[in-house]
Design a protein around this motif. Structure first.
Motif, short mmCIF file in Angstrom:
data_model
loop_
_atom_site.label_atom_id
_atom_site.label_comp_id
_atom_site.label_asym_id
_atom_site.label_seq_id
_atom_site.Cartn_x
_atom_site.Cartn_y
_atom_site.Cartn_z
N GLN A 142 -11.40 1.23 2.58
CA GLN A 142 -12.35 0.15 2.29
C GLN A 142 -11.98 -0.56 0.99
O GLN A 142 -12.12 -1.78 0.89
N HIS A 143 -11.50 0.20 0.01
CA HIS A 143 -11.05 -0.40 -1.25
C HIS A 143 -9.84 -1.32 -0.99
O HIS A 143 -9.77 -2.41 -1.56
N LEU A 144 -8.94 -0.89 -0.15
CA LEU A 144 -7.77 -1.71 0.20
C LEU A 144 -8.21 -3.03 0.84
O LEU A 144 -7.73 -4.10 0.46
N VAL A 145 -9.15 -2.96 1.76
CA VAL A 145 -9.65 -4.17 2.42
C VAL A 145 -10.34 -5.07 1.39
O VAL A 145 -10.13 -6.29 1.37
N ALA A 146 -11.15 -4.49 0.53
CA ALA A 146 -11.87 -5.28 -0.48
C ALA A 146 -10.89 -5.99 -1.43
O ALA A 146 -11.07 -7.17 -1.75
N SER A 162 0.85 -1.19 0.00
CA SER A 162 0.00 0.00 0.00
C SER A 162 0.88 1.24 0.00
O SER A 162 1.93 1.27 0.64
N SER A 163 0.45 2.20 -0.78
CA SER A 163 1.17 3.46 -0.87
C SER A 163 0.33 4.43 -1.68
O SER A 163 -0.53 4.00 -2.45
N ARG A 164 0.60 5.69 -1.55
CA ARG A 164 -0.02 6.68 -2.43
C ARG A 164 0.68 6.70 -3.79
O ARG A 164 0.11 7.12 -4.77
N ASN A 165 1.91 6.23 -3.82
CA ASN A 165 2.75 6.29 -5.01
C ASN A 165 2.52 5.07 -5.90
O ASN A 165 3.08 4.00 -5.68
N LYS A 166 1.69 5.22 -6.93
CA LYS A 166 1.35 4.12 -7.83
C LYS A 166 2.57 3.59 -8.58
O LYS A 166 2.68 2.40 -8.84
N VAL A 210 4.99 -16.14 -4.60
CA VAL A 210 4.09 -15.62 -3.58
C VAL A 210 3.08 -14.71 -4.27
O VAL A 210 3.32 -14.22 -5.36
N GLY A 211 1.96 -14.50 -3.60
CA GLY A 211 1.00 -13.53 -4.11
C GLY A 211 1.42 -12.14 -3.67
O GLY A 211 1.83 -11.94 -2.53
N LEU A 212 1.38 -11.21 -4.59
CA LEU A 212 1.78 -9.85 -4.27
C LEU A 212 0.94 -8.89 -5.11
O LEU A 212 0.91 -9.01 -6.33
N ILE A 213 0.22 -8.00 -4.45
CA ILE A 213 -0.56 -6.99 -5.15
C ILE A 213 -0.24 -5.62 -4.58
O ILE A 213 0.08 -5.49 -3.40
N GLY A 214 -0.30 -4.63 -5.43
CA GLY A 214 -0.13 -3.24 -5.01
C GLY A 214 -1.46 -2.53 -5.08
O GLY A 214 -2.16 -2.62 -6.08
N VAL A 215 -1.81 -1.85 -4.01
CA VAL A 215 -3.08 -1.12 -3.95
C VAL A 215 -2.80 0.33 -3.54
O VAL A 215 -2.35 0.56 -2.41
N PRO A 216 -3.05 1.27 -4.45
CA PRO A 216 -2.89 2.67 -4.05
C PRO A 216 -3.91 3.01 -2.96
O PRO A 216 -5.07 2.62 -3.05
N VAL A 217 -3.45 3.70 -1.94
CA VAL A 217 -4.35 4.00 -0.83
C VAL A 217 -3.99 5.34 -0.19
O VAL A 217 -2.82 5.72 -0.11
#
Length: 88
Positions: A78-82, A43-47, A62-69
């Motif tokens: 809530q988007h991060l949790v979803a 998680s980060s603001r920096n996409k 491993v599973g790895l996803i980036g979510v801007p938050v």
């Protein structure tokens, strides 16, 4: 050696949320946990940093996803949790 092996097993197949993965500490934490077999939500603001980290670790098993938050926004959190629940 015994403690190191147990510590590595503890993190294997666990899901970790890395808050502000764009920082040096965040990136080192990601590196450490990926090598221990953890699945990671970045998680980060920096996409751009999120995209770079996803590319850097895409060959690891491993599973790895980036979510801007933006943690100041309830909708963003809530988007991060979803996204976390959707992927893991």
């Amino acid at each position: 050696m015994f403690l190191r092996m147990n510590r590595n097993r503890f993190f294997h197949n666990r899901v970790a949320l890395i808050y502000d993965a764009a920082t040096a500490v965040g990136q080192e934490t990601v590196n450490n946990l990926v090598h221990r077999g953890s699945h990671i939500i970045l998680s980060s603001r920096n996409k751009q940093i999120l995209t770079e980290l996803e590319s850097q670790f895409q060959n690891h098993r491993v599973g790895l996803i980036g979510v801007p938050v933006n943690f100041e926004s309830k909708d963003s959190v809530q988007h991060l949790v979803a996204q976390t629940l959707k992927h893991f």
